[in-house]
Design an enzyme around this catalytic site. Structure first.
Site, short mmCIF file in Angstrom:
data_model
loop_
_atom_site.label_atom_id
_atom_site.label_comp_id
_atom_site.label_asym_id
_atom_site.label_seq_id
_atom_site.Cartn_x
_atom_site.Cartn_y
_atom_site.Cartn_z
N CYS A 278 0.85 -1.19 0.00
CA CYS A 278 0.00 0.00 0.00
C CYS A 278 0.89 1.24 0.00
O CYS A 278 1.79 1.36 0.83
CB CYS A 278 -0.88 -0.02 1.25
SG CYS A 278 -1.83 1.49 1.47
N CYS B 48 -8.25 -4.70 -10.08
CA CYS B 48 -7.82 -3.64 -10.99
C CYS B 48 -7.37 -2.47 -10.11
O CYS B 48 -8.19 -1.81 -9.49
CB CYS B 48 -8.99 -3.27 -11.89
SG CYS B 48 -8.60 -2.03 -13.12
N CYS C 270 -5.49 0.91 6.32
CA CYS C 270 -5.57 2.38 6.38
C CYS C 270 -6.76 2.94 5.61
O CYS C 270 -6.91 4.15 5.54
CB CYS C 270 -4.27 3.02 5.90
SG CYS C 270 -4.01 2.93 4.12
N CYS D 188 0.20 3.31 3.52
CA CYS D 188 0.64 2.85 4.85
C CYS D 188 1.76 1.81 4.77
O CYS D 188 2.35 1.48 5.80
CB CYS D 188 -0.53 2.29 5.67
SG CYS D 188 -1.07 0.65 5.18
ZN LIG Z 1 -2.77 1.05 3.52
#
Ligand SMILES: [Zn+2]
Length: 136
Positions: A51, A123, A102, A54
């Site tokens: 991510c 996607c 997050c 985060c």
């Molecule tokens: Zn995150």
């Protein structure tokens, strides 16, 4: 690379200073980057996609496949890393995917298209993820 819980932003203003304007628009305002413009559309490098907000691990690179849809596509995720939300915006019934840790927007998930044996396509915006290349 993973943001400690103590440093995880609690407000959108805290996110805004951590992210670039483009990242903020996609991750926190549910934006979509234009097709074929993302840095990871054709990436084959082995590693872990995290991510971008985060840093938590989301997609191992071996779940990435060529969907030719213009965005990075994955047919599976780290268990529990993703949460799904019904999205009826733009007159379409879609399932939004967010980082479970997050709550940042990643993209949408589609099923039943037959791209891979898992029959699932996450996607994902390149701006929502960051590749951590494997060192081995
Ligand atoms: Zn995150």
């Amino acid at each position: 690379m993973t943001l400690p819980d103590s440093e995880l932003p609690r407000t959108e203003d805290e996110w805004r200073v951590r992210l670039s304007p483009d990242e903020f628009r996609v991750l926190r305002e549910h934006g979509t980057e234009p097709a074929w413009t993302g840095e990871y559309v054709d990436t084959k490098t082995a590693g872990m996609y995290r991510c971008r907000a985060c840093g938590v691990e989301l997609y191992p690179s071996d779940t990435k496949f060529d969907s030719h849809c213009g965005w990075p596509s994955f047919d599976d995720a780290i268990p529990g890393a993703i949460k799904e939300i019904e999205d009826n915006s733009l007159g379409m019934r879609r399932t939004e995917i967010r980082c479970a840790r997050c709550d940042s927007h990643l993209g949408h998930v589609f099923r039943g298209e037959g791209f891979t044996p898992k029959d699932t396509r996450h996607c994902v915006n390149s701006l929502s993820i960051r590749l951590d290349p494997s060192t081995t």
